[in-house]
Scaffold this active site. Structure first.
Site, PDB file in Angstrom:
ATOM      1  CB  SER A  14      -1.108   0.139   1.062  1.00 29.36           C
ATOM      2  OG  SER A  14      -1.316   1.403   1.455  1.00 29.36           O
ATOM      3  CG  HIS A  39      -3.915  -1.328  -1.439  1.00 27.06           C
ATOM      4  ND1 HIS A  39      -5.240  -2.225  -1.543  1.00 27.06           N
ATOM      5  CD2 HIS A  39      -4.229  -0.576  -0.309  1.00 27.06           C
ATOM      6  CE1 HIS A  39      -6.067  -2.195  -0.611  1.00 27.06           C
ATOM      7  NE2 HIS A  39      -5.540  -0.875  -0.077  1.00 27.06           N
ATOM      8  CG  ASP A  41      -5.312   2.282   1.174  1.00 26.07           C
ATOM      9  OD1 ASP A  41      -6.109   1.705   1.189  1.00 26.07           O
ATOM     10  OD2 ASP A  41      -4.110   2.185   1.611  1.00 26.07           O
ATOM     11  CG  MET A  43      -8.691   7.223   2.988  1.00 26.55           C
ATOM     12  SD  MET A  43      -7.684   6.993   4.613  1.00 26.55           S
ATOM     13  CE  MET A  43      -6.836   5.690   4.233  1.00 26.55           C
ATOM     14  CG  HIS A  75      -9.441   0.124   0.121  1.00 24.10           C
ATOM     15  ND1 HIS A  75      -8.716  -0.177   1.363  1.00 24.10           N
ATOM     16  CD2 HIS A  75     -10.578  -0.045   0.179  1.00 24.10           C
ATOM     17  CE1 HIS A  75      -9.673  -0.392   2.069  1.00 24.10           C
ATOM     18  NE2 HIS A  75     -10.836  -0.053   1.536  1.00 24.10           N
ATOM     19  CG  MET A  77     -11.375   3.070   2.741  1.00 26.47           C
ATOM     20  SD  MET A  77      -9.817   3.046   3.549  1.00 26.47           S
ATOM     21  CE  MET A  77      -8.801   3.197   2.062  1.00 26.47           C
ATOM     22  CG  MET A 146     -11.740  -3.026   5.796  1.00 26.68           C
ATOM     23  SD  MET A 146     -10.186  -2.350   4.946  1.00 26.68           S
ATOM     24  CE  MET A 146      -9.254  -1.636   6.032  1.00 26.68           C
ATOM     25  N   GLY A 151      -9.128   3.863   7.581  1.00 24.48           N
ATOM     26  CA  GLY A 151      -8.767   5.263   7.682  1.00 24.48           C
ATOM     27  C   GLY A 151      -7.140   5.663   8.173  1.00 24.48           C
ATOM     28  N   GLY A 154      -0.817   1.711  10.154  1.00 22.40           N
ATOM     29  CA  GLY A 154      -0.071   1.507  11.476  1.00 22.40           C
ATOM     30  C   GLY A 154      -0.814   0.752  12.649  1.00 22.40           C
ATOM     31  CG  ASP A 181      -6.171  -3.035   3.605  1.00 24.74           C
ATOM     32  OD1 ASP A 181      -5.106  -2.413   4.107  1.00 24.74           O
ATOM     33  OD2 ASP A 181      -6.814  -2.143   2.856  1.00 24.74           O
ATOM     34  N   GLY A 182      -4.554  -4.353   6.611  1.00 18.44           N
ATOM     35  CA  GLY A 182      -4.509  -3.773   8.180  1.00 18.44           C
ATOM     36  C   GLY A 182      -3.796  -4.613   9.074  1.00 18.44           C
ATOM     37  N   GLY A 183      -2.548  -4.059   9.347  1.00 21.91           N
ATOM     38  CA  GLY A 183      -1.775  -4.785  10.349  1.00 21.91           C
ATOM     39  C   GLY A 183      -1.310  -5.890   9.816  1.00 21.91           C
ATOM     40  N   GLY A 203       0.884  -1.840   4.384  1.00 26.56           N
ATOM     41  CA  GLY A 203       1.516  -0.565   4.102  1.00 26.56           C
ATOM     42  C   GLY A 203       2.888  -0.492   5.131  1.00 26.56           C
TER      43      GLY A 203
HETATM   44  C1  DX5 Z   1      -6.115   1.665   5.840  1.00 24.91           C
HETATM   45  C2  DX5 Z   1      -5.867   1.107   4.722  1.00 24.91           C
HETATM   46  C3  DX5 Z   1      -4.464   0.218   4.474  1.00 24.91           C
HETATM   47  C4  DX5 Z   1      -3.393   0.688   5.063  1.00 24.91           C
HETATM   48  C5  DX5 Z   1      -2.855  -0.175   5.727  1.00 24.91           C
HETATM   49  O1  DX5 Z   1      -7.475   2.332   5.864  1.00 24.91           O
HETATM   50  O2  DX5 Z   1      -6.876   0.422   3.855  1.00 24.91           O
HETATM   51  O3  DX5 Z   1      -4.541  -0.157   3.220  1.00 24.91           O
HETATM   52  O4  DX5 Z   1      -2.374   1.283   4.084  1.00 24.91           O
HETATM   53  O5  DX5 Z   1      -1.789  -0.044   6.433  1.00 24.91           O
HETATM   54  P1  DX5 Z   1      -1.054  -0.840   7.504  1.00 24.91           P
HETATM   55  O6  DX5 Z   1      -0.444  -2.033   6.731  1.00 24.91           O
HETATM   56  O7  DX5 Z   1       0.134   0.125   8.036  1.00 24.91           O
HETATM   57  O8  DX5 Z   1      -1.954  -1.548   8.441  1.00 24.91           O
HETATM   58 ZN    ZN Z   2      -6.531  -0.464   1.746  1.00 25.95          ZN
END
Ligand code: DX5
Ligand code: ZN
Length: 228
Positions: A14, A39, A41, A43, A75, A77, A146, A151, A154, A181-183, A203
């Site tokens: 990402s 990827h 993102d 927003m 993606h 959002m 998710m 949003g 990290g 996606d996330g963590g 990310g």
């Molecule tokens: C968060 C995004 C993710 C984000 C993930 O809303 O959709 O794609 O980049 O970031 P990490 O990998 O740091 O959790």
């Molecule tokens: Zn994402």
């Protein structure tokens, strides 16, 4: 049309975690190391509080990803994505993923993505039941679960996601990719893979490190991404 790249496990770096003053060079580094999904993102400051980027960023990366036969995975959002989908398909998105919570016209919005020539993805927030996937099974090419609240990068991986993936996977039609996606880092990615995931968006663990290419390779090896 389901992109062939989705048939194998893939790490999707990402760009949210990138150094934007070096964006092109950093994306090239992970592509050179074998990444075949990038990827993006998007927003809007409404569906989620932050504002990030739009079709211009997608268009700017299009030439680079094409050079490597990689997919641009967008993606969204944003609220009421059906009003914006065509902007992103025109800009060169290969996959456009929208949120189940962002519009009452989900089936229509998913059809708009395919009409624009992209693969259609459906994302759900951690609190949204997986049952929505059963209602639109024929309209999607990718399911994005998710594993944090959308949003921000990290955040810590939500453990309940493992059970959710196991409930979600059987609702998908054959050949539909299941993304998380996330963590996502090597440990969480391996557990998500065991629960059925095949696309691993990361990310912080890739472009957020000092060595994005090396970090991509480590995560790719953990999940069996072929790196080409
Ligand atoms: C968060 C995004 C993710 C984000 C993930 O809303 O959709 O794609 O980049 O970031 P990490 O990998 O740091 O959790
Ligand atoms: Zn994402």
């Amino acid at each position: 049309m389901r992109p062939a790249q989705l048939a194998q496990p893939r790490v999707a770096p990402s760009i949210l975690a990138a150094d934007f003053s070096q964006l092109g060079a950093q994306v090239r580094d992970v592509l050179e190391a074998g990444a075949r999904i990038i990827h993006v993102d998007v927003m809007d400051g409404h569906f989620v509080p932050p504002i990030t980027m739009g079709p211009l960023a997608v268009g700017a990366l299009r030439g680079l990803t094409s050079e490597y036969g990689a997919l641009l995975d967008v993606h969204l959002m944003i609220e009421r994505p059906e009003h914006q989908v065509s902007e992103f398909t025109r800009a060169g998105a290969d996959i456009v993923t929208i949120h189940a919570e962002s519009t009452p016209h989900l089936d229509y919005a998913l059809a708009e993505i395919r009409a624009g020539g992209a693969a259609a993805g459906l994302a759900v927030c951690p609190s949204t039941p997986v049952t929505v996937y059963g209602e639109v099974a024929a309209a999607i090419d990718l399911a994005l679960c998710m594993t944090v609240n959308p949003g921000w990068g990290g955040q810590q991986f939500i453990e309940a996601s493992i059970g959710k993936l196991a409930r979600l996977a059987p609702l998908l039609a054959e050949g539909v990719a299941l993304a998380v996606d996330g963590g996502i880092a090597p440990g969480t990615a391996e557990r998500c893979k065991a629960a059925g995931a095949g696309v691993f968006v990361a990310g912080t663990a890739v472009l957020g490190t000092k060595d994005p290419a090396g970090s991509y390779v480590a995560l790719a090896e953990a999940v069996g991404d072929p790196r080409r």
